[in-house]
Enzyme design. Structure first.
Site, short mmCIF file in Angstrom:
data_model
loop_
_atom_site.label_atom_id
_atom_site.label_comp_id
_atom_site.label_asym_id
_atom_site.label_seq_id
_atom_site.Cartn_x
_atom_site.Cartn_y
_atom_site.Cartn_z
N GLU A 1 -2.45 -9.18 2.93
CA GLU A 1 -3.07 -9.72 3.87
C GLU A 1 -4.43 -9.34 4.19
OE1 GLU A 1 -2.19 -5.01 5.44
OE2 GLU A 1 -1.78 -6.80 3.63
N CYS B 1 0.60 -1.23 0.04
CA CYS B 1 0.37 0.11 0.06
C CYS B 1 0.84 1.58 -0.21
CB CYS B 1 -0.65 0.25 1.11
SG CYS B 1 -2.56 0.68 1.02
N HIS C 1 -3.42 -5.05 -0.48
CA HIS C 1 -3.19 -5.86 1.16
C HIS C 1 -3.24 -6.96 0.64
CE1 HIS C 1 -3.29 -1.64 2.98
NE2 HIS C 1 -4.50 -1.63 2.33
#
Length: 212
Positions: free
Chosen positions: A193, A83, A191
């Site tokens: 994650e 990001c 992202h």
């Protein structure tokens, strides 16, 4: 086979704990740290980033994270930005009237997306660059984005014998860089994650490269 170690740079950015958990799920031994020795000696370094470009740069430089990233890359040691951790790899961030120098690892500016709805928030497809290793097996998956700014041009000229970077694009109003793989430096605007199993598989691809 030894489990690869990944240092997650702890410089004050949010969302680091979900990144740690995702990397562990991807098969890495993870340390959330700002210790210089641990950061430099880990097999991989992850640079997270949320919020404003300028604030992230201030936080990074406050712990001399810019020096650590540069030293790792100079030695060919892998770094992954996420990001705003991707955005700061470029020369400048132009945000809310401010013009903030980035790390300058890649040429170009990070600017506001020209789209009907900003921020770009949600799941989007990507178009992986030729030779991408990050996206092996997840080329057709969707990934989770939350951002209003992005790099929207790729101008780095690479001449043989150096390999061409794999540049991955996505679209929100305009085309923008979703990921770049350039030697030891890789980064994603989305992202991983927060991208479910596809994100874990992408991180697993990166962690797998650390063991080579």
């Amino acid at each position: 086979m030894t489990t690869p170690t990944v240092a997650v740079l702890d410089y004050g950015s949010g969302n680091v704990h979900s990144a740690v958990k995702a990397l562990e799920a991807a098969g890495a031994e993870v340390r959330l740290t700002r210790d210089r020795r641990e950061v430099l000696e880990a097999d991989g370094l992850l640079v997270p980033g949320v919020g404003a470009f300028g604030a992230v740069m201030d936080q990074l430089t406050a712990i001399r994270g810019d020096e650590l990233i540069e030293r790792r890359l100079a030695g060919g040691r892998p770094v992954l930005g996420i990001c705003v951790g991707m955005q700061v790899m470029f020369e400048r961030g132009i945000e809310r009237g401010s013009d903030v120098p980035g790390l300058g690892e890649w040429p170009g500016d990070v600017t506001r997306l020209d789209a009907p709805v900003v921020p770009h928030m949600g799941w989007s497809t990507v178009r992986p660059g030729e030779g991408s290793r990050l996206f092996a097996g997840v080329e057709d998956e969707r990934f989770y984005f939350v951002h209003s700014y992005a790099a929207q041009a790729w101008t780095l000229e690479v001449s043989p014998p150096f390999p061409q970077p794999a540049v991955t694009w996505s679209m929100h109003g305009v085309p923008f860089l979703a990921a770049v793989e350039n030697g030891p430096l890789a980064a994603t605007q989305f992202h991983p994650e927060k991208s479910g199993e596809a994100g874990i598989r992408l991180l697993r691809n990166w962690v797998g490269q650390l063991a080579e």
